[in-house]
Design a protein around this motif. Structure first.
Motif, PDB file in Angstrom:
ATOM      1  N   LEU A 183       0.883  -1.073  -0.112  1.00  8.52           N
ATOM      2  CA  LEU A 183      -0.124  -0.049  -0.179  1.00  8.52           C
ATOM      3  C   LEU A 183       0.680   1.355   0.041  1.00  8.52           C
ATOM      4  O   LEU A 183       0.493   2.322  -0.803  1.00  8.52           O
ATOM      5  N   THR A 184       1.942   1.155   0.745  1.00  4.81           N
ATOM      6  CA  THR A 184       2.881   2.240   0.872  1.00  4.81           C
ATOM      7  C   THR A 184       3.608   2.663  -0.294  1.00  4.81           C
ATOM      8  O   THR A 184       3.773   3.710  -0.637  1.00  4.81           O
ATOM      9  N   LEU A 185       3.929   1.462  -0.896  1.00  2.00           N
ATOM     10  CA  LEU A 185       4.836   1.535  -2.069  1.00  2.00           C
ATOM     11  C   LEU A 185       4.088   2.390  -3.162  1.00  2.00           C
ATOM     12  O   LEU A 185       4.428   3.131  -3.939  1.00  2.00           O
ATOM     13  N   VAL A 186       2.700   1.632  -3.276  1.00  2.00           N
ATOM     14  CA  VAL A 186       1.900   2.174  -4.332  1.00  2.00           C
ATOM     15  C   VAL A 186       1.422   3.652  -4.183  1.00  2.00           C
ATOM     16  O   VAL A 186       1.651   4.515  -5.113  1.00  2.00           O
ATOM     17  N   TYR A 187       1.317   4.136  -2.991  1.00  2.00           N
ATOM     18  CA  TYR A 187       1.225   5.582  -2.649  1.00  2.00           C
ATOM     19  C   TYR A 187       2.261   6.295  -2.722  1.00  2.00           C
ATOM     20  O   TYR A 187       2.333   7.454  -3.540  1.00  2.00           O
ATOM     21  N   GLY A 188       3.668   5.706  -2.377  1.00  2.00           N
ATOM     22  CA  GLY A 188       4.655   6.609  -2.850  1.00  2.00           C
ATOM     23  C   GLY A 188       4.996   6.912  -4.104  1.00  2.00           C
ATOM     24  O   GLY A 188       5.671   7.969  -4.454  1.00  2.00           O
TER      25      GLY A 188
ATOM     26  N   VAL B 133       5.651 -19.639  -4.154  1.00  3.28           N
ATOM     27  CA  VAL B 133       6.239 -19.621  -5.459  1.00  3.28           C
ATOM     28  C   VAL B 133       5.288 -19.706  -6.411  1.00  3.28           C
ATOM     29  O   VAL B 133       5.522 -19.164  -7.491  1.00  3.28           O
ATOM     30  N   ILE B 134       3.867 -19.917  -5.985  1.00  3.55           N
ATOM     31  CA  ILE B 134       3.165 -19.982  -7.332  1.00  3.55           C
ATOM     32  C   ILE B 134       1.972 -18.247  -7.186  1.00  3.55           C
ATOM     33  O   ILE B 134       2.023 -17.742  -7.864  1.00  3.55           O
ATOM     34  N   VAL B 135       1.612 -18.153  -5.798  1.00  7.02           N
ATOM     35  CA  VAL B 135       0.954 -17.142  -5.719  1.00  7.02           C
ATOM     36  C   VAL B 135       1.644 -15.878  -5.855  1.00  7.02           C
ATOM     37  O   VAL B 135       0.956 -14.600  -6.454  1.00  7.02           O
ATOM     38  N   THR B 136       2.829 -15.662  -5.535  1.00  5.15           N
ATOM     39  CA  THR B 136       3.506 -14.299  -5.525  1.00  5.15           C
ATOM     40  C   THR B 136       3.516 -13.815  -7.136  1.00  5.15           C
ATOM     41  O   THR B 136       3.152 -12.841  -7.170  1.00  5.15           O
ATOM     42  N   PRO B 137       4.160 -14.626  -8.076  1.00  3.45           N
ATOM     43  CA  PRO B 137       4.038 -14.397  -9.224  1.00  3.45           C
ATOM     44  C   PRO B 137       2.708 -14.043 -10.038  1.00  3.45           C
ATOM     45  O   PRO B 137       2.486 -13.193 -10.678  1.00  3.45           O
ATOM     46  N   VAL B 138       1.815 -14.735  -9.408  1.00  2.00           N
ATOM     47  CA  VAL B 138       0.385 -14.703 -10.272  1.00  2.00           C
ATOM     48  C   VAL B 138       0.063 -13.343  -9.834  1.00  2.00           C
ATOM     49  O   VAL B 138      -0.488 -12.728 -10.573  1.00  2.00           O
ATOM     50  N   PHE B 139      -0.162 -13.040  -8.639  1.00  2.00           N
ATOM     51  CA  PHE B 139      -0.493 -11.598  -8.043  1.00  2.00           C
ATOM     52  C   PHE B 139       0.411 -10.522  -8.542  1.00  2.00           C
ATOM     53  O   PHE B 139      -0.295  -9.336  -8.790  1.00  2.00           O
ATOM     54  N   PHE B 140       1.445 -10.754  -8.708  1.00  2.00           N
ATOM     55  CA  PHE B 140       2.341  -9.643  -9.496  1.00  2.00           C
ATOM     56  C   PHE B 140       1.556  -9.500 -10.806  1.00  2.00           C
ATOM     57  O   PHE B 140       1.374  -8.183 -11.111  1.00  2.00           O
ATOM     58  N   ALA B 141       1.672 -10.440 -11.656  1.00  2.00           N
ATOM     59  CA  ALA B 141       1.127 -10.394 -13.024  1.00  2.00           C
ATOM     60  C   ALA B 141      -0.280  -9.651 -12.844  1.00  2.00           C
ATOM     61  O   ALA B 141      -0.685  -8.820 -13.826  1.00  2.00           O
TER      62      ALA B 141
ATOM     63  N   THR C 235       5.110  -1.334 -10.050  1.00  2.00           N
ATOM     64  CA  THR C 235       4.971  -0.874  -8.746  1.00  2.00           C
ATOM     65  C   THR C 235       3.783  -1.654  -8.158  1.00  2.00           C
ATOM     66  O   THR C 235       3.678  -2.165  -7.026  1.00  2.00           O
ATOM     67  N   PHE C 236       2.449  -1.362  -9.051  1.00  2.00           N
ATOM     68  CA  PHE C 236       1.273  -1.729  -8.508  1.00  2.00           C
ATOM     69  C   PHE C 236       1.460  -3.448  -8.478  1.00  2.00           C
ATOM     70  O   PHE C 236       0.901  -4.047  -7.224  1.00  2.00           O
ATOM     71  N   GLY C 237       2.352  -4.288  -9.474  1.00  2.00           N
ATOM     72  CA  GLY C 237       2.624  -5.613  -9.408  1.00  2.00           C
ATOM     73  C   GLY C 237       3.275  -6.087  -8.403  1.00  2.00           C
ATOM     74  O   GLY C 237       2.884  -6.895  -7.573  1.00  2.00           O
ATOM     75  N   LEU C 238       4.191  -5.248  -7.774  1.00  2.00           N
ATOM     76  CA  LEU C 238       4.991  -5.428  -6.552  1.00  2.00           C
ATOM     77  C   LEU C 238       4.018  -5.241  -5.196  1.00  2.00           C
ATOM     78  O   LEU C 238       4.389  -6.251  -4.432  1.00  2.00           O
ATOM     79  N   GLY C 239       3.315  -4.218  -5.064  1.00  2.00           N
ATOM     80  CA  GLY C 239       2.525  -4.195  -4.219  1.00  2.00           C
ATOM     81  C   GLY C 239       1.575  -5.523  -4.075  1.00  2.00           C
ATOM     82  O   GLY C 239       1.348  -5.908  -2.819  1.00  2.00           O
ATOM     83  N   CYS C 240       0.934  -5.856  -5.245  1.00  2.00           N
ATOM     84  CA  CYS C 240       0.106  -7.298  -5.078  1.00  2.00           C
ATOM     85  C   CYS C 240       1.009  -8.434  -4.646  1.00  2.00           C
ATOM     86  O   CYS C 240       0.378  -9.046  -4.082  1.00  2.00           O
ATOM     87  N   ALA C 241       2.123  -8.675  -5.133  1.00  2.00           N
ATOM     88  CA  ALA C 241       3.126  -9.668  -4.874  1.00  2.00           C
ATOM     89  C   ALA C 241       3.326  -9.734  -3.496  1.00  2.00           C
ATOM     90  O   ALA C 241       3.087 -10.673  -2.931  1.00  2.00           O
ATOM     91  N   ALA C 242       3.533  -8.492  -2.982  1.00  2.00           N
ATOM     92  CA  ALA C 242       3.761  -8.629  -1.274  1.00  2.00           C
ATOM     93  C   ALA C 242       2.396  -8.904  -0.526  1.00  2.00           C
ATOM     94  O   ALA C 242       2.600 -10.008   0.388  1.00  2.00           O
ATOM     95  N   LEU C 243       1.350  -8.792  -1.162  1.00  2.00           N
ATOM     96  CA  LEU C 243      -0.046  -9.512  -0.626  1.00  2.00           C
ATOM     97  C   LEU C 243       0.052 -10.902  -0.778  1.00  2.00           C
ATOM     98  O   LEU C 243      -0.516 -11.560  -0.050  1.00  2.00           O
TER      99      LEU C 243
END
Ligand SMILES: Nc1ncnc2c1ncn2[C@@H]1O[C@H](COP(=O)(O)OP(=O)(O)O)[C@@H](O)[C@H]1O
Ligand SMILES: [Mg+2]
Lengths: 250, 321, 290
Positions: free
Chosen positions: C28-33, C69-77, C195-203
């Motif tokens: 959230l903070t990354l996307v805001y920044g 290893v599955i969820v992170t890249p999928v949510f990045f995309a 950036t948005f992808g990274l935020g979702c990957a963190a989730l």
């Protein structure tokens, strides 16, 4: 009528204005010139109440107004334009000007009437229904002027209203400014277009690096050594003087 | 000055005439809910649409209205109409307090949206825990239909009552739009600095707007309890009503007087149609609302009324040429 | 009153939960920044990620920690696509619009989850969830400990990514000066989406770390979004170290006020902090930028 007394304005470590004073005589057109970044716009913001000065006072008709909010100052008769124009972009020209007119007219019909009158005065009468965002640069400058004028000010602060206009547009707007003064509004104007300053102003103040370095008639100020150096760099006054001496000899 | 009132009267009369055409309780239920939402949304529109201060927490006013009315009636036996006035005053006061705190602190845009949401959530948690509000089990109003109790066994009658509230809110809003205060509010939305320079007292204008806004949305909360005779924290202060209050003007046309009413009818009409196709899929109507919101922002930010105006302008231009 | 041991244990538990809150708030903070927008769909996206983790476990027996290893890249995309093809084009560059669009997305995601999975609460049954580690007089949940350590590791990786890599430099350049970045040839639309992808990957990571001790239902996002906003506001919008500090503080506040005031009133502490920080110090306690 308007007095700036020893105003200092600091932004953190940056000294934008340092101990500057000026005095605007009622009924005059007074100029404020100086190089970019001198602090002119900042001084306008202090006069209009958008910034609290670090030190010093502002007085209108000998009354101290240093602590007053911008809208209170507008009510007491100070109107400003913005160097970077700030139209109400979603509204049309008439609605823009009417906001200003509402300062002294409570009834919508009266305010609209006043707005139309001001639009005629500045030459916007044909654009009343146009959206403010569709205006040309010259149109936006006129709108900025019209809105301020619609508040029926006693003193009008004009921040580079001629910047960005072509010579023929400047020629058109100079008589407008003079007619505003002739209608009884005192004017303090920041201007880079020297032709206009020479043409309009009776008295000129020069601000450089936050300090008031000279004042006088436009002609006197233009020949002032300190002013020339402020604009052209240190030692340039001497060089120019030598050059013109050489020319005189020839 | 007739400007704008014509359509308000026409639409109000059209809705008022529906009991002559139908006696379907489903229809009146639908319309009552839409009118309650339109009233809550008019409150939002005044502040968010005309004044440009987007709130995500109008549930706080809805809930304050609903709880004030029901607590006064159940605990103190106060007459429903007096409770209504107290509830409207409470909504207005809440608006002043929240507005004073957040506008004084200079909160705008997303920050203002978030702080309103936080206030609503805070109230939800409190209402859920407090004894006065009936805690998690909520408050029930005693069923006693009568004009004095503002309860009606006939649904068309209640619909007319809700319509009267909406009509008043439309007239007030139209009056504001035509006035100096309305011009100041729009100026604050468009550019605060320019407004200040023209003598607009920005803080006062915002405070007036949020207190009127709170009053209108609180009145919607009162209508809600008078109709359903039940309230709990999740209904009164839940995010659903904050979203409804925001969606309707966005879709109908933010900042336009009839925007909330048109938007509420359109959204809930679409919702009902979807439900009739998709059957009992939970949340399907809200999914439709969300998609409509995104489409409106992407393609028609002035909403339905904005689109209509564009079309009629184009038509007029062609006709004139 | 409570014995010091119980309060200290609550504080330690709060720190462990707070580390995961920090991870949730990081995106959230990354996307805001960078984008200067508040992503209202953040909580709903987390709920979707948690359902994905639950689904992988229920359907294929995949362990939540392996699911990273599955969820992170999928949510990045997913995040990349959302910003690139929905939020960016629909917002026309207006911050107010972005806020409303992400609000729309959050309603959409939440109700899509409701329509697909119903309103039941689900969790992943495992023995690990109940295993504890003894640390002196305290009993700490192993899964929470793993979650906290994992979160801090991810936060450090993020910080390294932002400060040490070209991608991070491009992101910071865009955050500071959009026009300038465009002039030196950075593809701003792409950087926004990354950036948005990274935020979702963190989730995505957060969901995998949460699921062994937590439960999921379609409405869970709302609770997390409140917490994440509070963390971000407290730490200063856009600040990664601020998010970590804010997360830990909020974790402790929630845990201790839950202990003292009871489950239902415990949340009040969070909202009050949120409102006070916004009203009194909107730049946050550590008001730095990315
Ligand atoms: N709000 C502000 N914060 C920090 N510095 C400012 C601010 N406004 C102006 N300045 C600085 O003050 C100086 C004077 O600016 P300005 O008054 O705009 O000059 P001028 O109008 O004479 O060109 C500049 O160095 C400018 O960067
Ligand atoms: Mg300037």
């Amino acid at each position: 009528m308007l007095q700036v007394k020893n105003v200092t304005m600091r932004f953190g470590g940056l000294l934008a204005i340092s101990d500057a004073s000026l005095d605007v005589r009622q009924g005059s057109i007074t100029g404020l010139i100086g190089p970019n970044g001198a602090g002119k716009t900042t001084l306008f913001a202090v006069i209009a109440g958008f910034l609290r000065p670090t030190q010093g006072q502002i007085a209108l008709f000998d009354k101290d107004i240093t602590g007053e909010e911008p809208h209170r100052r507008a009510a007491s008769g100070i109107a400003r334009t913005f160097q970077i124009v700030q139209p109400f972009a979603g509204l049309n020209v008439q609605e823009n000007i009417t906001v200003g007119a509402y300062l002294r007219h409570t009834k919508p019909a009266d305010a609209v009437e006043k707005a139309r009158e001001v639009a005629r005065q500045v030459g916007l009468e044909k654009d009343l229904d146009k959206s403010a965002s569709s205006l040309t640069v010259a149109g936006r400058k006129r709108l900025e002027l019209a809105r301020a004028l619609a508040t029926e000010p006693k003193i009008l602060l004009l921040d580079e209203v001629l910047a960005g206009l072509n010579p023929s547009e400047i020629r058109d707007i100079i008589p407008v400014i003079r007619s505003i003064r002739d209608s009884g509004v005192t004017i303090l104007m920041i201007e880079h277009v020297m032709q206009a300053v020479m043409n309009l102003c009776e008295h000129v103040y020069v601000l450089a690096q936050g300090k008031m370095i000279a004042e006088g008639t436009p002609a006197a100020v233009c020949n002032d050594q300190a002013v020339i150096e402020a604009y052209l760099g240190k030692g340039s006054a001497e060089r120019l003087a030598r050059q013109s001496q050489g020319e005189n000899h020839a | 000055m007739m400007r704008g009132y014509f359509w308000i009267i026409v639409i109000t009369l059209l809705i008022a005439a529906t009991p002559l055409l139908t006696s379907s309780n489903t229809f009146f239920n639908f319309t009552v809910v839409v009118l309650i939402i339109a009233l809550a949304a008019q409150g939002w529109n005044l502040l968010g649409g005309i004044g440009g201060q987007t709130s995500f927490g109008h549930a706080m006013f809805f809930g304050i209205g609903a709880y004030t009315a029901s607590m006064l009636q159940t605990h103190l036996g106060v007459n429903a109409w007096i409770a209504l006035i107290a509830a409207i005053a409470a909504g207005s006061l809440a608006g002043l307090i929240v507005g004073f705190l957040s506008f004084r602190a200079g909160l705008r845009g997303s920050y203002f949206a978030l702080v309103t949401l936080a206030f609503a959530e805070l109230l939800r948690v409190l209402a859920n825990a407090s004894e006065w509000t009936g805690g998690a089990s909520g408050l029930l109003l005693k069923l006693e239909p009568s004009l004095a109790n503002m309860q009606f066994s006939s649904r068309p009658t209640f619909m007319l009552l809700a319509l009267a509230f909406v009509f008043i809110s439309l007239v007030i809003t139209q009056h504001i739009v035509n006035s100096r205060f309305g011009a100041h509010l729009v100026a604050v939305r468009e550019n605060e600095d320019a407004a200040k320079a023209l003598g607009v007292d920005v803080l006062t204008v915002k405070l007036k707007a949020i207190s009127l806004s709170g009053a209108m949305t609180a009145a919607a909360g009162v209508l809600y309890v008078q109709y359903f005779l039940y309230i709990d924290a999740a209904i009164a202060f839940g995010i659903w009503i904050s979203i409804e209050a925001l969606l309707a003007p966005m879709v109908g046309g933010r900042g336009r007087v009839l925007g909330p009413l048109i938007g509420a009818f359109t959204l809930h009409g679409l919702g009902e149609i979807t439900k009739s196709f998709a059957g009992r899929v939970p949340g399907i109507d809200l999914m439709v609302f969300a998609v409509v919101l995104i489409i409106v922002i992407a393609f028609a930010s002035a909403g339905i009324l904005g689109l209509l105006k564009k079309l009629s302008d184009r038509f007029a231009a062609k006709g004139g040429a | 009153m409570f014995s010091p041991i119980i309060i200290i244990e609550a504080m330690i538990n709060g720190l462990l939960t707070g580390a995961i809150y920090a991870l949730v708030a990081l995106g959230l903070t990354l996307v805001y920044g960078v984008l200067h927008i508040i992503n209202f769909a953040h909580g709903a996206t987390l709920a979707a990620a948690m359902f994905a983790v639950w689904g992988l476990n229920a359907g294929f027996g995949i362990d939540p920690y392996v699911a990273i290893v599955i969820v992170t890249p999928v949510f990045f995309a997913l995040g990349y696509g959302l910003q690139r093809f929905v939020i960016g084009p629909a917002a026309h560059g207006d911050d107010g619009n972005i806020l409303l669009i992400t609000l729309g997305l959050s309603i959409l995601i939440e109700n899509a989850l409701l329509a697909s999975f119903g309103s039941d609460t689900r969790s992943i049954p495992s023995d690990f969830a109940f295993s504890v580690v003894e640390a002196g007089p305290f009993l700490l949940s192993s899964a929470k400990l793993v979650g906290a350590v994992g979160s801090l590791v991810v936060a450090i990786l993020f910080w390294l990514l932002m400060t040490r890599t070209d991608t991070g430099k491009a992101i910071r350049a865009v955050a500071r000066e959009k026009l300038g970045a465009r002039l030196v040839g950075i593809n701003v639309g792409h950087v926004y989406a990354v950036t948005f992808g990274l935020g979702c990957a963190a989730l995505g990571v957060a969901a995998c770390l949460l699921m062994p001790t937590f439960y999921v239902n379609p409405r869970i996002g709302g609770a997390f979004v409140n917490i994440a906003f509070t963390v971000v506001v407290l730490g200063g919008m856009g600040s990664v170290p601020g998010a970590v500090a804010g997360g830990l503080i909020i974790g402790v506040v929630e845990s201790v006020s839950g202990l003292l005031l009871g489950e239902s009133l415990g949340q009040i502490g969070i909202f009050i902090i949120f409102i006070l920080v916004l009203l009194l110090r909107p730049t946050g306690l550590f008001g730095a930028r990315v």
